[in-house]
Enzyme design. Structure first.
Site, PDB file in Angstrom:
ATOM      1  CD  GLU A 137      -2.875  -7.757   2.575  1.00  0.00           C
ATOM      2  OE1 GLU A 137      -2.952  -6.373   2.193  1.00  0.00           O
ATOM      3  OE2 GLU A 137      -3.568  -8.005   3.603  1.00  0.00           O
ATOM      4  CD  GLU A 192       1.252  -5.623   5.444  1.00  0.00           C
ATOM      5  OE1 GLU A 192       2.210  -6.278   5.691  1.00  0.00           O
ATOM      6  OE2 GLU A 192       0.601  -5.728   4.748  1.00  0.00           O
ATOM      7  CB  ALA A 249      -0.818   0.275   1.136  1.00  0.00           C
ATOM      8  N   GLY A 286       0.695  -5.502   0.665  1.00  0.00           N
ATOM      9  CA  GLY A 286      -0.517  -5.657  -0.166  1.00  0.00           C
ATOM     10  C   GLY A 286      -0.262  -6.280  -1.274  1.00  0.00           C
TER      11      GLY A 286
END
Ligand code: DAK
Length: 255
Positions: A110, A130, A63, A107
């Site tokens: 993910e 994260e 992100a 992300g």
């Protein structure tokens, strides 16, 4: 202004290359553009394999931290729509390859977890950093990772925020293949192999496992039965079974 990605078609293979800033970060514009575009890939029967990769040296660096830093509910809702991109690929009725040409972090990792085959470049890292930012993988990672490697290992990987080397990621079962100088060749080979499969059958496999996973066994059997009946109506089921009896290789159309 760009959409944050590029699309290329090679016969039945569609390649979506994330191209968003120096390390291909995820931001609300990219997410919305992908949500708009993905149906053209997932619903087009001429596309029989989707490859997702990054442009340049990174797959997806996670992100965009400048966006996440705003810590506003509206921003989080916008960023949370990354799970819809993941889900569209996870349920796409065709094989999806994550071609992890470089670091796949946060992300980016993910997104990769929602794909059917993960190929990681030998020089890349894979992981969920994260917690180092005081947050956790809240775009699907905290739920897909334990399904893949079990809850204990998932907690360790997320708590520690370890960036795994390609070899470690392969050992941990997080990726399926590692390739180095021949990375593009391996991706092309795997995509071609997957694109030649009976695509609609593959689509049913993806959905029947998704729907049945975690259900009590009798309910899961009912789901399976429904999909078996759908499978038998496919042209490729007739072709595959007849080809065996004719002692010839099947020629699947994907229908
Ligand atoms: N966001 C913003 N900028 C980033 C960035 C990021 N994630 N990653 C790198 N950059 C910036 C760098 O600051 C640098 O900017 P300048 O200094 O040039 O201004 C530029 O991009 C190039 O970065 P590097 O110089 O570091 O490039 P390298 O090739 O050396 O390294 C790298 C690439 C990707 C390995 C490295 O940049 C890196 O480790 N980046 C941080 C990776 C990271 O921590 N990712 C996780 C982000 S958090 C949720 C939704 C989503 C998520 C969670 C919850 N909800 C809705 C609840 C997901 C969270 C995440 O992904």
């Amino acid at each position: 202004m760009t959409d944050g990605f590029q699309l290329r078609y090679d016969g039945p293979i569609a390649t979506l290359a994330i191209d968003n800033g120096p390390v291909n970060t995820v931001d609300p514009d990219l997410i919305e553009n992908l949500i708009k575009t993905l149906p053209s890939l997932t619903e087009d029967p001429a596309v029989r394999c989707i490859v997702v990769r990054g442009k340049g040296k990174v797959f997806v660096g996670g992100a965009d931290i400048t966006v996440m830093r705003r810590l506003e509910p509206a921003t989080y809702r916008a960023m949370r729509r990354w799970v819809e991109v993941e889900r569209a690929l996870e349920l796409a009725p065709k094989p999806v390859v994550a071609a992890l040409n470089g670091h796949a972090l946060g992300g980016g990792a993910e997104l990769a977890l929602a794909c059917d085959l993960r190929i990681l470049h030998a020089r890349a890292t894979f992981g969920f950093p994260e917690t180092g930012l005081g947050i956790f993988p809240g775009a699907g990672g905290s739920q897909r990772l334990p399904r893949l490697v079990g809850p204990h290992r998932a907690k360790r990987l997320i708590m520690d925020g370890t960036r795994l080397t390609a070899e470690q990621a392969l050992d941990a079962g997080l990726v399926d293949l590692v390739a180095s100088d021949n990375f593009d060749e391996v991706v092309a080979r795997e995509a071609a192999r997957l694109a030649a499969l009976p695509t609609a059958t593959v689509g049913l496999v993806k959905q029947v496992i998704d729907r049945g996973w975690g259900l009590p066994i009798d309910e899961a059997m009912a789901v399976e039965e429904e999909f078996v009946l759908r499978n038998l109506q496919l042209e490729d089921a007739a072709e595959g079974l007849q080809a065996f009896l004719d002692k010839r290789p099947p020629s699947f159309t994907g229908r």
